[in-house]
Design a protein around this motif. Structure first.
Motif, mmCIF file in Angstrom:
data_model
loop_
_atom_site.group_PDB
_atom_site.id
_atom_site.type_symbol
_atom_site.label_atom_id
_atom_site.label_comp_id
_atom_site.label_asym_id
_atom_site.label_seq_id
_atom_site.Cartn_x
_atom_site.Cartn_y
_atom_site.Cartn_z
ATOM 1 N N TRP A 5 0.834 -1.199 0.000
ATOM 2 C CA TRP A 5 0.000 0.000 0.000
ATOM 3 C C TRP A 5 0.872 1.254 0.000
ATOM 4 O O TRP A 5 0.652 2.180 -0.778
ATOM 5 C CB TRP A 5 -0.926 -0.013 1.215
ATOM 6 C CG TRP A 5 -1.992 1.034 1.180
ATOM 7 C CD1 TRP A 5 -3.274 0.900 0.701
ATOM 8 C CD2 TRP A 5 -1.882 2.394 1.634
ATOM 9 N NE1 TRP A 5 -3.953 2.090 0.826
ATOM 10 C CE2 TRP A 5 -3.133 3.019 1.396
ATOM 11 C CE3 TRP A 5 -0.858 3.137 2.212
ATOM 12 C CZ2 TRP A 5 -3.359 4.354 1.727
ATOM 13 C CZ3 TRP A 5 -1.092 4.469 2.535
ATOM 14 C CH2 TRP A 5 -2.329 5.065 2.292
ATOM 15 N N LEU A 6 1.862 1.268 0.864
ATOM 16 C CA LEU A 6 2.751 2.428 0.941
ATOM 17 C C LEU A 6 3.565 2.596 -0.340
ATOM 18 O O LEU A 6 3.796 3.725 -0.800
ATOM 19 C CB LEU A 6 3.678 2.287 2.148
ATOM 20 C CG LEU A 6 3.007 2.403 3.522
ATOM 21 C CD1 LEU A 6 3.944 1.905 4.618
ATOM 22 C CD2 LEU A 6 2.570 3.834 3.801
ATOM 23 N N ASP A 7 3.971 1.483 -0.938
ATOM 24 C CA ASP A 7 4.767 1.560 -2.169
ATOM 25 C C ASP A 7 3.951 2.134 -3.321
ATOM 26 O O ASP A 7 4.461 2.945 -4.103
ATOM 27 C CB ASP A 7 5.282 0.167 -2.541
ATOM 28 C CG ASP A 7 6.072 0.177 -3.846
ATOM 29 O OD1 ASP A 7 7.142 0.814 -3.894
ATOM 30 O OD2 ASP A 7 5.596 -0.422 -4.830
ATOM 31 N N VAL A 8 2.686 1.726 -3.445
ATOM 32 C CA VAL A 8 1.846 2.297 -4.501
ATOM 33 C C VAL A 8 1.716 3.802 -4.299
ATOM 34 O O VAL A 8 1.837 4.584 -5.255
ATOM 35 C CB VAL A 8 0.455 1.633 -4.525
ATOM 36 C CG1 VAL A 8 -0.471 2.372 -5.503
ATOM 37 C CG2 VAL A 8 0.563 0.162 -4.928
ATOM 38 N N CYS A 9 1.478 4.216 -3.062
ATOM 39 C CA CYS A 9 1.377 5.659 -2.796
ATOM 40 C C CYS A 9 2.672 6.375 -3.143
ATOM 41 O O CYS A 9 2.655 7.444 -3.777
ATOM 42 C CB CYS A 9 1.019 5.904 -1.330
ATOM 43 S SG CYS A 9 -0.673 5.482 -0.897
ATOM 44 N N GLU A 10 3.787 5.796 -2.754
ATOM 45 C CA GLU A 10 5.066 6.461 -3.040
ATOM 46 C C GLU A 10 5.314 6.572 -4.538
ATOM 47 O O GLU A 10 5.720 7.638 -5.036
ATOM 48 C CB GLU A 10 6.222 5.724 -2.364
ATOM 49 C CG GLU A 10 7.561 6.398 -2.595
ATOM 50 C CD GLU A 10 8.597 6.087 -1.542
ATOM 51 O OE1 GLU A 10 9.640 6.771 -1.545
ATOM 52 O OE2 GLU A 10 8.375 5.172 -0.713
ATOM 53 N N HIS A 30 3.027 9.272 -5.909
ATOM 54 C CA HIS A 30 3.515 10.613 -5.586
ATOM 55 C C HIS A 30 4.698 10.999 -6.476
ATOM 56 O O HIS A 30 4.812 12.160 -6.897
ATOM 57 C CB HIS A 30 3.938 10.675 -4.120
ATOM 58 C CG HIS A 30 2.814 10.446 -3.156
ATOM 59 N ND1 HIS A 30 3.016 10.205 -1.805
ATOM 60 C CD2 HIS A 30 1.472 10.407 -3.335
ATOM 61 C CE1 HIS A 30 1.855 10.043 -1.209
ATOM 62 N NE2 HIS A 30 0.903 10.150 -2.118
ATOM 63 N N ARG A 31 5.574 10.047 -6.764
ATOM 64 C CA ARG A 31 6.743 10.352 -7.602
ATOM 65 C C ARG A 31 6.319 10.753 -9.011
ATOM 66 O O ARG A 31 6.966 11.592 -9.645
ATOM 67 C CB ARG A 31 7.684 9.144 -7.671
ATOM 68 C CG ARG A 31 8.243 8.663 -6.345
ATOM 69 C CD ARG A 31 9.151 9.654 -5.688
ATOM 70 N NE ARG A 31 9.730 9.131 -4.452
ATOM 71 C CZ ARG A 31 10.324 9.868 -3.521
ATOM 72 N NH1 ARG A 31 10.419 11.175 -3.689
ATOM 73 N NH2 ARG A 31 10.802 9.319 -2.424
ATOM 74 N N ILE A 32 5.243 10.145 -9.506
ATOM 75 C CA ILE A 32 4.757 10.501 -10.843
ATOM 76 C C ILE A 32 4.134 11.886 -10.838
ATOM 77 O O ILE A 32 4.222 12.630 -11.824
ATOM 78 C CB ILE A 32 3.731 9.440 -11.319
ATOM 79 C CG1 ILE A 32 4.451 8.121 -11.627
ATOM 80 C CG2 ILE A 32 2.963 9.922 -12.561
ATOM 81 C CD1 ILE A 32 3.511 6.962 -11.916
ATOM 82 N N GLY A 33 3.498 12.255 -9.710
ATOM 83 C CA GLY A 33 2.851 13.554 -9.628
ATOM 84 C C GLY A 33 1.440 13.505 -9.082
ATOM 85 O O GLY A 33 0.805 14.548 -8.899
ATOM 86 N N PHE A 34 0.922 12.306 -8.819
ATOM 87 C CA PHE A 34 -0.408 12.183 -8.223
ATOM 88 C C PHE A 34 -0.410 12.733 -6.804
ATOM 89 O O PHE A 34 0.579 12.632 -6.077
ATOM 90 C CB PHE A 34 -0.824 10.710 -8.123
ATOM 91 C CG PHE A 34 -1.116 10.036 -9.425
ATOM 92 C CD1 PHE A 34 -2.352 10.179 -10.042
ATOM 93 C CD2 PHE A 34 -0.163 9.220 -10.034
ATOM 94 C CE1 PHE A 34 -2.633 9.530 -11.238
ATOM 95 C CE2 PHE A 34 -0.434 8.572 -11.224
ATOM 96 C CZ PHE A 34 -1.665 8.728 -11.838
ATOM 97 N N ARG A 39 9.112 12.018 2.654
ATOM 98 C CA ARG A 39 9.850 11.746 1.418
ATOM 99 C C ARG A 39 9.189 12.342 0.182
ATOM 100 O O ARG A 39 9.880 12.756 -0.754
ATOM 101 C CB ARG A 39 10.014 10.236 1.219
ATOM 102 C CG ARG A 39 10.847 9.549 2.277
ATOM 103 C CD ARG A 39 11.303 8.170 1.826
ATOM 104 N NE ARG A 39 10.203 7.246 1.561
ATOM 105 C CZ ARG A 39 9.629 6.480 2.492
ATOM 106 N NH1 ARG A 39 10.033 6.552 3.752
ATOM 107 N NH2 ARG A 39 8.664 5.645 2.163
ATOM 108 N N THR A 40 7.843 12.359 0.159
ATOM 109 C CA THR A 40 7.155 12.676 -1.099
ATOM 110 C C THR A 40 6.279 13.920 -1.083
ATOM 111 O O THR A 40 6.025 14.506 -2.137
ATOM 112 C CB THR A 40 6.250 11.498 -1.517
ATOM 113 O OG1 THR A 40 5.168 11.371 -0.573
ATOM 114 C CG2 THR A 40 7.036 10.188 -1.588
#
Length: 368
Positions: free
Chosen positions: A194-199, A202-206, A236-237
């Motif tokens: 779950w945390l990895d999908v969010c990270e 966020h890196r893409i811009g969502f 981090r994000t």
């Protein structure tokens, strides 16, 4: 330990021990006052925002079968359904005609729904309601889609980005500790997934929200662990826009055999307050009239929250659990005013679109 607890200096953060003391030991009035002071520091005015949205679940079929859920059905059940894109777009159009500006598009972990189906739903809604913001597919659903289609999470996210999606709901977080997830959602994406999908999102811009469902088998320590994991990722994000807690509603869910009664609404207010203090890098904390009750939602606004959630035109998941709430914009505006705040309608990026009249101060001759 009550008022003797050691609080951090203004420039310091609450650590795990201090956060646990806030949640478990600090008297409610003191906790609410601390959280409200922090809310006022970050949002000096008295504005409380809300959004008009709709949540037309495109399916109730879900392969994860979470113990807390009364909404899911197995494939082949008599009342299982899967809406086609045209039907979903029609429902969104009806909601938009009633004032909805956002569609929270979620379903279940349907074994026959693929990425092209998701894209078709988005395209149909865009075509029918170009003015409506589409807020689709939780991190848990995205992890499931990546696994089912044998492609990286990043490819699923990029496909959503290319389809024009910019925000993702933070559903499926439940409690971000594996000991709890093994009991309530053993077949759903785990904590790290779950945390990895969010990270990655966020890196893409969502931008995403982050949720928490409490009041079942978790401990105080699990709740604080959940908050601290969110805070670490936000460091981090900076991709989370808001934190949204709600309590488990036993209803007709399988977990109701073990947890027979919902937790007291005072727990909700405490969690709102602790979240405002511990999640010092989150812009918004949501207190909702919908997920608990009106008094608890109003108290949450006095305990650190600055947002009042959504005026849901259509909703099914809580309703299936026996928690049915109905409200209009006028209702929500009145509820916010009666808590002493200025209501403001926002969009999904938390930009204010309309500000309503402030509450009238009693005894000033300004009216009833």
């Amino acid at each position: 330990m009550t008022t003797a607890m050691t609080l951090p200096e203004t420039s310091e953060r609450y650590d795990r021990r201090q956060a646990l003391e806030l949640l478990a030991d600090l008297p409610m009035g003191e906790l609410m006052a601390l959280a409200h002071r922090e809310r006022v520091r970050r949002f000096p005015g008295k504005t409380v925002t809300f959004v008009v949205d709709t949540n037309p679940n495109y399916t109730n079929v879900c392969a994860t079968g979470c113990a807390f859920c009364a909404f899911f059905r197995q494939p082949g059940d008599a009342d299982a359904y899967l809406l086609d894109p045209r039907e979903v777009a029609q429902r969104v159009k009806i909601a938009a005609d009633k004032g909805a500006t956002t569609v929270l598009l979620q379903g279940g972990h349907h074994p026959r729904v693929g990425l092209k189906d998701w894209q078709a739903y988005i395209e149909a809604i865009h075509s029918a309601c170009p003015q409506v913001h589409i807020h689709p597919f939780s991190p848990a659903e995205i992890a499931f889609m990546a696994e089912k289609t044998h492609c990286p999470v990043s490819e699923v996210l990029q496909a959503l980005w290319d389809a024009g999606i910019r925000t993702i709901p933070g559903g499926g977080a439940e409690i971000l500790t594996e000991s709890v997830r093994r009991v309530i959602a053993p077949r759903k994406a785990g904590t790290e997934q779950w945390l990895d999908v969010c990270e990655q999102a966020h890196r893409i811009g969502f931008k995403t929200t982050a949720t928490m469902m409490y009041g079942h088998v978790e401990t105080d320590g699990d709740i604080i662990a959940h908050l601290l994991r969110l805070r670490e990722l936000q460091d981090r994000t900076q991709g989370f826009t808001s934190f949204i807690p709600w309590s488990f509603k036993p209803g007709q869910s399988p977990l109701a055999r073990r947890v027979k009664h919902p937790v007291h609404p005072a727990r909700y207010v405490r969690i709102i307050a602790v979240a405002r203090l511990v999640l010092d890098n989150f812009p918004h904390i949501q207190s909702s009239w919908f997920s608990e009750n009106i008094p608890a939602g109003q108290l949450g606004l006095l305990a650190g929250a600055d947002d009042f959630g959504g005026v849901l035109v259509e909703e099914h998941v809580h309703r299936e659990a026996g928690h049915d709430r109905q409200a209009t914009v006028a209702n929500v505006v009145t509820i916010i005013r009666r808590a002493g705040f200025i209501p403001a309608r926002r969009d999904s990026h938390y930009r204010i679109r309309e500000t309503f009249d402030p509450p009238v101060t009693v005894g000033t001759g300004g009216g009833a």
